[in-house]
Design an enzyme around this catalytic site. Structure first.
Site, short mmCIF file in Angstrom:
data_model
loop_
_atom_site.label_atom_id
_atom_site.label_comp_id
_atom_site.label_asym_id
_atom_site.label_seq_id
_atom_site.Cartn_x
_atom_site.Cartn_y
_atom_site.Cartn_z
N ASP A 112 -16.13 91.55 46.55
CA ASP A 112 -15.08 92.56 46.55
C ASP A 112 -14.56 92.83 47.96
O ASP A 112 -14.34 93.98 48.35
CB ASP A 112 -15.56 93.87 45.90
CG ASP A 112 -14.38 94.76 45.49
OD1 ASP A 112 -13.26 94.24 45.38
OD2 ASP A 112 -14.58 95.97 45.29
N HIS A 118 -10.45 94.04 45.13
CA HIS A 118 -9.79 94.62 43.95
C HIS A 118 -8.58 95.47 44.33
O HIS A 118 -7.74 95.77 43.48
CB HIS A 118 -10.80 95.45 43.12
CG HIS A 118 -11.12 96.81 43.65
ND1 HIS A 118 -12.28 97.10 44.34
CD2 HIS A 118 -10.43 97.97 43.57
CE1 HIS A 118 -12.29 98.38 44.66
NE2 HIS A 118 -11.18 98.93 44.21
N ASN A 146 -10.24 105.48 48.14
CA ASN A 146 -11.19 105.24 49.23
C ASN A 146 -11.55 103.76 49.35
O ASN A 146 -12.04 103.32 50.39
CB ASN A 146 -12.48 106.03 49.03
CG ASN A 146 -12.46 107.41 49.63
OD1 ASN A 146 -12.56 108.40 48.92
ND2 ASN A 146 -12.35 107.49 50.95
N SER A 147 -11.32 103.02 48.27
CA SER A 147 -11.75 101.62 48.24
C SER A 147 -11.20 100.84 49.43
O SER A 147 -10.00 100.86 49.70
CB SER A 147 -11.27 100.95 46.94
OG SER A 147 -11.91 101.51 45.83
#
Length: 340
Positions: free
Chosen positions: A115, A85, A191-192
């Site tokens: 993801d 994402h 942080n993803s």
């Protein structure tokens, strides 16, 4: 006027009274130092591999939409792991490494179902990279450390523990991500895609999501899932999966059931939902069946089930062993290729 007690003078000099803050058999300073040394040692191993990712997406307006996230090098020749994402649909990607240099990146492939995504940057010399650990042996309560760029603040570190294992999480594509790690190491937007590491500095998960409005409930895709996705992306540029059309969850199998049917695994996959007209429905699977084998291979959880339904089983009839009430059944199911 009487003489002032000596402990008041000690407090004025910053000396605590005898026994203050101490418990028999415990040295709090030593415990804190040991914890600090553990965290610092782990970070020294992984922090040089953590990167900030800047994203430009095509937009309908005159200016491109911009975003950012985190990622980390997992090979010395410039391959990075991050979230799908973060980079999906990007027109331009740039990566800023821990030592400060910025360069453009290419998307090798991404998998919205887990993801996860792999990027590649130029590497004229060997780059510092993180060691991928093993998520199968994780235990609730062990140290978990998150590194990333929350709100653009690069190389931010938060610590906590593994709060739970085997969670399920719906990805932005609408599909379920299984075998997700829950942690209370604080995550924020940005942080993803960054690493979740253990006390040895090994990556145990890829930070993925938070629950808005909740506190200390954060999630990471397990690194064992990521390893499988990486091999698929290298081989095909995408993840090819066999599809039978069920939703399931990992459940324990009663010991007496294990003994009676001679099962080697202590857990299986309970069928929670079956898509109408799917291969599972046509093959006779039912809701509340517990899947225990695929072609004789033990199925101890949803992650194992997903891995077994890889490209090799597309359009090939497989034998699915299930426990239904008091019966052990073998059902023939022919998976199809999962739509992208």
């Amino acid at each position: 006027m009487g003489r002032r007690p000596s402990f008041i003078d000690d407090l004025a000099r910053g000396v605590p009274p005898d026994g203050a803050g101490q418990r028999p058999g415990f040295d709090d300073d030593a415990l804190l130092d040991a914890y600090s040394r553990t965290v610092i040692g782990a970070l020294e191993r992984v922090q040089p591999a953590v990167a900030h990712i800047a994203v430009e997406r095509r937009a309908s307006g005159p200016a491109p939409a911009r975003g950012s996230g985190s990622g980390f090098l997992f090979t010395p020749d410039g391959y990075l792991l991050t979230n799908s994402h973060v980079v999906h649909g990007a027109g331009r990607l740039s990566v800023t490494l821990a030592e400060g240099t910025t360069q453009s990146a290419d998307l090798v492939g991404d998998d919205p179902s887990t993801d996860l995504a792999v990027l590649r940057i130029g590497a004229p010399e060997a780059l510092p990279h993180a060691q991928l650990g093993d998520s199968a042996g994780l235990r609730v309560g062990q140290i978990a450390i998150a590194v990333g760029s929350p709100l653009g603040l690069a190389q931010t570190v938060t610590t906590g523990v593994v709060s739970a294992l085997g969670r399920s999480l719906r990805s932005e594509s609408g599909r379920m991500i299984y075998d997700v790690i829950q942690t209370d190491a604080a995550l924020n937007p940005g942080n993803s895609g960054g690493p979740l590491i253990n006390s040895a500095g090994q990556v145990i998960g890829v930070n993925t999501a938070i629950i808005p409005g909740a506190q200390a409930i954060c999630f990471a895709t397990a690194i064992d899932t990521a390893k499988w996705v990486i091999t698929q992306l290298f081989a095909h540029g995408r993840v090819r999966r066999a599809y039978i059309g069920i939703a399931g969850t990992t459940v324990p199998i009663a010991r007496k059931v294990q003994r009676y049917f001679g099962l080697s695994a202590t857990t299986g996959v309970r069928v929670m939902e079956i898509v109408k007209g799917s291969p599972a429905a046509l093959g006779g699977l039912r809701v509340d069946d517990t899947i225990v084998t695929i072609d004789g291979v033990p199925v101890d959880g949803i992650d194992t089930l997903q891995r077994l339904f890889d490209v090799s089983r597309i359009d090939r009839t497989v034998e699915i062993g299930v426990i239904r009430l008091t019966q052990r059944l073998n059902l023939s199911v022919t998976p199809v290729e999962q739509a992208s």
